[in-house]
Design a protein around this motif. Structure first.
Motif, PDB file in Angstrom:
ATOM      1  N   ALA A  28       0.842  -1.211   0.000  1.00  0.00           N
ATOM      2  CA  ALA A  28       0.000   0.000   0.000  1.00  0.00           C
ATOM      3  C   ALA A  28       0.870   1.252   0.000  1.00  0.00           C
ATOM      4  N   GLU A  29       1.935   1.256   0.797  1.00  0.00           N
ATOM      5  CA  GLU A  29       2.862   2.401   0.826  1.00  0.00           C
ATOM      6  C   GLU A  29       3.529   2.602  -0.527  1.00  0.00           C
ATOM      7  N   LEU A  30       3.921   1.518  -1.145  1.00  0.00           N
ATOM      8  CA  LEU A  30       4.543   1.599  -2.468  1.00  0.00           C
ATOM      9  C   LEU A  30       3.578   2.184  -3.493  1.00  0.00           C
ATOM     10  N   ASN A  34       3.937   5.676  -5.613  1.00  0.00           N
ATOM     11  CA  ASN A  34       3.881   5.698  -7.077  1.00  0.00           C
ATOM     12  C   ASN A  34       2.789   6.618  -7.598  1.00  0.00           C
ATOM     13  N   GLU A  35       1.701   6.770  -6.847  1.00  0.00           N
ATOM     14  CA  GLU A  35       0.645   7.700  -7.247  1.00  0.00           C
ATOM     15  C   GLU A  35       1.126   9.141  -7.138  1.00  0.00           C
ATOM     16  N   LYS A  36       1.939   9.429  -6.132  1.00  0.00           N
ATOM     17  CA  LYS A  36       2.466  10.787  -5.939  1.00  0.00           C
ATOM     18  C   LYS A  36       3.577  11.118  -6.922  1.00  0.00           C
ATOM     19  N   ASP A  37       4.342  10.096  -7.315  1.00  0.00           N
ATOM     20  CA  ASP A  37       5.518  10.318  -8.149  1.00  0.00           C
ATOM     21  C   ASP A  37       5.536   9.338  -9.324  1.00  0.00           C
ATOM     22  N   PHE A  47       6.879  -1.818 -12.385  1.00  0.00           N
ATOM     23  CA  PHE A  47       5.483  -1.826 -11.925  1.00  0.00           C
ATOM     24  C   PHE A  47       4.804  -3.152 -12.257  1.00  0.00           C
ATOM     25  N   GLU A  48       5.101  -3.697 -13.419  1.00  0.00           N
ATOM     26  CA  GLU A  48       4.522  -4.981 -13.809  1.00  0.00           C
ATOM     27  C   GLU A  48       5.009  -6.097 -12.878  1.00  0.00           C
ATOM     28  N   LEU A  49       6.298  -6.081 -12.557  1.00  0.00           N
ATOM     29  CA  LEU A  49       6.843  -7.077 -11.629  1.00  0.00           C
ATOM     30  C   LEU A  49       6.227  -6.951 -10.244  1.00  0.00           C
ATOM     31  N   VAL A  50       6.062  -5.720  -9.789  1.00  0.00           N
ATOM     32  CA  VAL A  50       5.454  -5.489  -8.470  1.00  0.00           C
ATOM     33  C   VAL A  50       4.005  -5.980  -8.464  1.00  0.00           C
ATOM     34  N   GLU A  51       3.273  -5.718  -9.528  1.00  0.00           N
ATOM     35  CA  GLU A  51       1.887  -6.203  -9.615  1.00  0.00           C
ATOM     36  C   GLU A  51       1.849  -7.732  -9.582  1.00  0.00           C
ATOM     37  N   HIS A 124      13.551   4.750  -1.683  1.00  0.00           N
ATOM     38  CA  HIS A 124      12.370   4.364  -2.470  1.00  0.00           C
ATOM     39  C   HIS A 124      11.695   3.181  -1.778  1.00  0.00           C
ATOM     40  N   PRO A 125      10.362   3.210  -1.660  1.00  0.00           N
ATOM     41  CA  PRO A 125       9.641   2.150  -0.947  1.00  0.00           C
ATOM     42  C   PRO A 125       9.809   0.750  -1.539  1.00  0.00           C
ATOM     43  N   ILE A 126      10.275   0.658  -2.771  1.00  0.00           N
ATOM     44  CA  ILE A 126      10.495  -0.676  -3.344  1.00  0.00           C
ATOM     45  C   ILE A 126      11.542  -1.441  -2.549  1.00  0.00           C
TER      46      ILE A 126
END
Length: 182
Positions: A28-30, A34-37, A47-51, A124-126
């Protein structure tokens, strides 16, 4: 009730009620970050890997919380019932969860490589997501699987539950073979 029931409850609570919600919070933090930046197409693979990671994690969490953990607890809570026959094979469930965990490990490795290639700052939150999987998720899951293996070797009610189903599966397979069905 089996003497291992309280150990099982503690392990299950640690994973299901503490670790899994904490990891969900990290995702959720990540997503908030990503929505802010938003960084456009340059980050599309990351992003695809994170999803994919989040999907696999949620799938594993649901599978364990709804099926694996209750099945383990049921085995320990029915020790005094000699007629108890488990409805699932815990060893099979463990095998399936381990396959998911291997996939999650590969995704974490890919995400870490991509984050390094993109030269993302350590803030970075990642990196928090990567860290929580490497530092907490994998060690906890290794401990859980080790504990299951020990119970299977040393706990009569646990071994009975896994062996009963294994024997039923073998018998069922043999009978199906005799009758020409699958």
């Amino acid at each position: 009730m089996c003497t291992h029931a309280s150990t099982a409850e503690n392990s299950i609570a640690k994973i299901g009620q503490k670790l899994y919600p904490f990891i969900a919070d990290q995702f959720a933090e990540l997503h908030k970050y990503n929505e802010k930046d938003p960084n456009g197409h340059r980050f599309s693979l990351l992003f695809e890997l994170v999803e994919n990671l989040q999907h696999e994690f949620e799938s594993l969490r649901n599978y364990e919380v709804k099926l694996v953990f209750p099945s383990v607890q049921l085995v320990f809570n029915t020790k005094d019932n000699p007629d108890f026959t488990p409805s699932v094979n815990i060893q099979e469930l463990q095998y399936l969860t381990q396959k998911k965990e291997v996939l999650i490990k590969h995704l974490i490795d890919e995400i870490e490589c991509e984050a390094t290639a993109l030269k993302l700052h350590k803030s970075h939150p990642i990196h928090s997501v990567i860290f929580i999987f490497k530092d907490s998720f994998f060690p906890e899951k290794t401990e859980w699987h080790t504990t299951l293996a020990i119970w299977n070797r040393t706990c009569t009610c646990f071994a009975k539950a896994t062996n009963t189903l294994a024997n039923q599966d073998k018998l069922s397979s043999y009978l199906n073979h005799l009758h020409g069905t699958k």
